[in-house]
Design an enzyme around this catalytic site. Structure first.
Site, PDB file in Angstrom:
ATOM      1  N   GLU A  23       6.855   9.733  -6.345  1.00 24.50           N
ATOM      2  CA  GLU A  23       7.834  10.279  -7.244  1.00 24.50           C
ATOM      3  C   GLU A  23       7.052  10.311  -8.623  1.00 24.50           C
ATOM      4  O   GLU A  23       6.272   9.422  -9.055  1.00 24.50           O
ATOM      5  CB  GLU A  23       8.985   9.241  -7.493  1.00 24.50           C
ATOM      6  N   ARG A  64      -1.459   3.510   5.332  1.00 23.00           N
ATOM      7  CA  ARG A  64      -2.405   3.901   6.281  1.00 23.00           C
ATOM      8  C   ARG A  64      -2.549   5.581   6.144  1.00 23.00           C
ATOM      9  O   ARG A  64      -1.630   6.140   5.874  1.00 23.00           O
ATOM     10  CB  ARG A  64      -2.013   3.643   7.782  1.00 23.00           C
ATOM     11  N   ARG A 117      14.302   4.773   8.963  1.00 26.86           N
ATOM     12  CA  ARG A 117      14.033   4.493   7.519  1.00 26.86           C
ATOM     13  C   ARG A 117      13.348   3.216   7.358  1.00 26.86           C
ATOM     14  O   ARG A 117      14.125   2.121   7.585  1.00 26.86           O
ATOM     15  CB  ARG A 117      14.835   5.195   6.409  1.00 26.86           C
ATOM     16  N   HIS A 152       8.818   5.073  -1.243  1.00 25.59           N
ATOM     17  CA  HIS A 152       8.026   5.835  -2.290  1.00 25.59           C
ATOM     18  C   HIS A 152       7.338   4.932  -3.279  1.00 25.59           C
ATOM     19  O   HIS A 152       7.814   3.933  -3.548  1.00 25.59           O
ATOM     20  CB  HIS A 152       8.263   7.169  -2.687  1.00 25.59           C
ATOM     21  N   LYS A 199      20.711  12.312 -12.236  1.00 26.48           N
ATOM     22  CA  LYS A 199      21.739  11.307 -12.620  1.00 26.48           C
ATOM     23  C   LYS A 199      21.428  10.822 -13.981  1.00 26.48           C
ATOM     24  O   LYS A 199      21.283  11.790 -14.964  1.00 26.48           O
ATOM     25  CB  LYS A 199      21.899  10.446 -11.481  1.00 26.48           C
TER      26      LYS A 199
END
Length: 242
Positions: A223, A85, A172, A176, A206
């Site tokens: 991302e 949205r 949460r 993404h 990492k």
């Protein structure tokens, strides 16, 4: 904020029946419009989109549908789209076009209270380029017969004044989407110059290669992933030994 993801199926009604029989929660069923929506174990919505192609696509080479886990929705199923949205559809469309996506067209619901805008990565011409006068029914059929991932931006008249929840603050939920790019540093800098917020500067993460995070106009995280060696199927693989 986040609406859900969509899966393209050659027979959405049958797929919905099989999922229901397996104990999956069904949110809505509209056989007349071939509209079906179910929930995953965390309550995220999964839309089953009727593939409007007249014939089912030839399955790609690879594992059988049983071993690939496609049995309940059909071996021809594919990930079709993710839906957000958004408050300002024009601003959001321009942002995702700056990420290299092609604008594919827009649809409005019967009430006029909601419109959906579609973008995606494809080298093929969009229907609106081939036929600018195409009807909404023709556009809807064209969109639901494509075999590539799309982003659907949903604009509602009743958007909250404070904006939408991006899923990355409490409580949460949605995280993404990720996009691979050829030069993560140049891409990040170009988006910064356009005014995009930078959530994470580009750099190693990492064992996942080099990544960055930028923010779209509604605060959703995007991302950026440095594209790996084309000889490998994923940028997350380590370089080959010398």
């Amino acid at each position: 904020g986040y609406v859900g993801l969509s899966v393209l199926a050659h027979d959405a009604a049958s797929a919905c029946r099989r999922l229901k029989a397996a104990g999956v929660q069904v949110v809505s069923e509209e056989p007349r419009t071939s509209s079906f929506c179910v929930q995953d174990p965390d309550g995220y919505w999964l839309e089953l989109v009727q593939n409007s192609a007249s014939e089912p696509p030839v399955p790609s080479a690879g594992p059988s549908s049983a071993s690939a886990g496609h049995g309940l929705v059909g071996s021809d199923a594919m990930y079709a789209r993710t839906t957000f949205r958004v408050k300002d559809s024009k601003k959001s469309i321009e942002f995702y076009k700056s990420l290299g996506m092609k604008y594919l067209g827009s649809l409005q619901d019967a009430s006029g209270a909601c419109s959906s805008h579609f973008l995606g990565y494809t080298d093929s011409p969009a229907l609106i380029e081939l036929n600018p006068d195409a009807s909404e029914d023709e556009l809807s059929a064209w969109l639901s017969s494509r075999r590539f991932w799309m982003l659907q931006l949903r604009s509602e008249q009743t958007a909250p004044e404070g904006g939408y929840h991006n899923g990355n603050t409490d409580p949460r939920g949605f995280g993404h989407i990720g996009i691979t790019v050829s030069d993560i540093y140049k891409s990040t800098e170009s988006l910064r110059e356009l005014g995009a917020g930078i959530k994470r500067e580009p750099g190693p993460f990492k064992d996942a290669g080099e990544i960055a995070f930028v923010l779209d106009p509604d605060g959703y995280w995007i991302e950026l992933i440095q594209r790996g060696d084309p000889a490998y199927s994923t940028p997350y693989l380590h370089p080959p030994p010398s």
